[in-house]
Design a protein around this motif. Structure first.
Motif, short mmCIF file in Angstrom:
data_model
loop_
_atom_site.label_atom_id
_atom_site.label_comp_id
_atom_site.label_asym_id
_atom_site.label_seq_id
_atom_site.Cartn_x
_atom_site.Cartn_y
_atom_site.Cartn_z
N MET A 1 52.55 47.00 101.93
CA MET A 1 53.13 47.09 103.25
C MET A 1 53.59 45.70 103.72
O MET A 1 54.59 45.57 104.38
CB MET A 1 52.11 47.67 104.22
CG MET A 1 52.66 47.81 105.61
SD MET A 1 51.90 49.20 106.37
CE MET A 1 52.73 49.20 107.90
N ARG A 2 52.87 44.67 103.35
CA ARG A 2 53.22 43.32 103.77
C ARG A 2 54.56 42.89 103.16
O ARG A 2 55.35 42.22 103.81
CB ARG A 2 52.13 42.35 103.37
CG ARG A 2 52.25 41.01 104.09
CD ARG A 2 51.00 40.25 103.96
NE ARG A 2 50.23 39.70 104.97
CZ ARG A 2 50.48 39.38 106.21
NH1 ARG A 2 51.62 39.69 106.71
NH2 ARG A 2 49.61 38.79 106.97
N THR A 3 54.81 43.26 101.92
CA THR A 3 56.07 42.88 101.30
C THR A 3 57.25 43.57 101.97
O THR A 3 58.31 42.98 102.08
CB THR A 3 56.07 43.18 99.79
OG1 THR A 3 55.82 44.56 99.61
CG2 THR A 3 55.05 42.34 99.07
N SER A 4 57.08 44.81 102.43
CA SER A 4 58.19 45.47 103.09
C SER A 4 58.52 44.79 104.41
O SER A 4 59.68 44.68 104.78
CB SER A 4 57.88 46.95 103.31
OG SER A 4 56.82 47.11 104.23
N ARG A 5 57.51 44.31 105.14
CA ARG A 5 57.76 43.57 106.38
C ARG A 5 58.50 42.27 106.07
O ARG A 5 59.42 41.89 106.78
CB ARG A 5 56.46 43.23 107.09
CG ARG A 5 55.94 44.36 107.91
CD ARG A 5 54.83 43.85 108.81
NE ARG A 5 53.93 44.95 109.06
CZ ARG A 5 52.70 44.81 109.45
NH1 ARG A 5 52.19 43.62 109.65
NH2 ARG A 5 51.95 45.86 109.67
N ALA A 6 58.07 41.60 105.01
CA ALA A 6 58.72 40.35 104.63
C ALA A 6 60.17 40.61 104.24
O ALA A 6 61.06 39.83 104.61
CB ALA A 6 57.97 39.68 103.48
N GLU A 7 60.42 41.68 103.52
CA GLU A 7 61.78 42.02 103.13
C GLU A 7 62.62 42.39 104.36
O GLU A 7 63.79 42.01 104.45
CB GLU A 7 61.79 43.18 102.12
CG GLU A 7 61.24 42.80 100.76
CD GLU A 7 62.02 41.67 100.12
OE1 GLU A 7 63.27 41.66 100.19
OE2 GLU A 7 61.37 40.76 99.57
N GLU A 8 62.03 43.15 105.28
CA GLU A 8 62.74 43.49 106.51
C GLU A 8 63.11 42.23 107.28
O GLU A 8 64.22 42.11 107.79
CB GLU A 8 61.88 44.39 107.41
CG GLU A 8 61.73 45.80 106.94
CD GLU A 8 60.78 46.59 107.82
OE1 GLU A 8 60.41 46.11 108.92
OE2 GLU A 8 60.41 47.71 107.41
N PHE A 9 62.19 41.29 107.35
CA PHE A 9 62.48 40.06 108.07
C PHE A 9 63.56 39.25 107.36
O PHE A 9 64.43 38.68 108.02
CB PHE A 9 61.22 39.19 108.25
CG PHE A 9 61.54 37.93 109.01
CD1 PHE A 9 61.72 37.97 110.38
CD2 PHE A 9 61.71 36.73 108.35
CE1 PHE A 9 62.06 36.83 111.09
CE2 PHE A 9 62.05 35.58 109.04
CZ PHE A 9 62.21 35.63 110.42
N LYS A 10 63.53 39.20 106.03
CA LYS A 10 64.56 38.48 105.29
C LYS A 10 65.94 39.05 105.60
O LYS A 10 66.90 38.30 105.80
CB LYS A 10 64.30 38.55 103.79
CG LYS A 10 63.24 37.61 103.31
CD LYS A 10 63.09 37.72 101.80
CE LYS A 10 61.95 36.88 101.28
NZ LYS A 10 61.78 37.03 99.84
N GLU A 11 66.04 40.38 105.65
CA GLU A 11 67.31 41.03 105.98
C GLU A 11 67.74 40.67 107.39
O GLU A 11 68.91 40.35 107.64
CB GLU A 11 67.19 42.55 105.84
CG GLU A 11 67.15 43.03 104.42
CD GLU A 11 67.02 44.55 104.35
OE1 GLU A 11 67.59 45.24 105.25
OE2 GLU A 11 66.36 45.04 103.43
#
Length: 169
Positions: free
Chosen positions: A1-11
């Motif tokens: 779940m943490r990686t998806s938040r990080a990816e969302e923030f990168k976008e």
């Protein structure tokens, strides 16, 4: 779940960084180095809040508000002895259509008080409503109206007749 938040923030950061940078350049009257610092700090603060971002209705507008508040805080902290440069440093993005007009407008913006500059950028560059601008600056809508009138009057006085005439000289 943490990686998806990080990816969302990168976008989010990739999509908003250039817009934030343009606004920061206007707020800083063309100081590209300070603009980069303001954007970096804004994105850093947004990253910290990103887990709670789902509760924020419009993260892009919130990031813009954070940018303006960081700018105003920065202006309050700076010594009175610091002055912006008369000319942009090398490597600054230039408008190939009319660089003289661009520089004229940036110099005029630089002569406004920081809060007046913030009001002008938010209202006329970001095309925000009076209420949105008031919320971003944490002032009343009446204060935004007053600052708009004063800031635009000051810009007119600085620029003279028309902007095109002033830039041609």
């Amino acid at each position: 779940m943490r990686t998806s938040r990080a990816e969302e923030f990168k976008e989010f950061a990739a999509g908003r960084a250039s817009h934030l940078y343009r606004s920061a350049c206007l707020l800083t009257s063309g100081d590209v180095h300070l603009a980069e610092d303001l954007v970096q700090e804004t994105l850093g603060r947004m990253y910290v809040l990103w887990g709670r971002a789902r509760r924020i209705d419009n993260p892009a507008a919130y990031a813009q508000t954070v940018l303006v508040r960081i700018f105003l805080t920065h202006r309050r902290r700076r010594s009175a002895g610091e002055r912006p440069l008369a000319e942009l440093p090398e490597g600054a993005p230039a408008d190939p259509d009319d660089p003289v007009l661009r520089m004229t407008l940036l110099r005029a913006l630089a002569q406004l008080a920081p809060k007046d500059r913030a009001v002008v950028v938010l209202r006329y560059w970001e095309d925000r409503s009076i209420e949105e601008t008031a919320a971003a600056l944490q002032v009343s809508p009446a204060a935004v109206r007053t600052r708009c009138v004063r800031a635009l009057g000051r810009l007119r006085a600085l620029l003279g007749g028309t902007i095109a005439e002033f830039a041609a000289h």
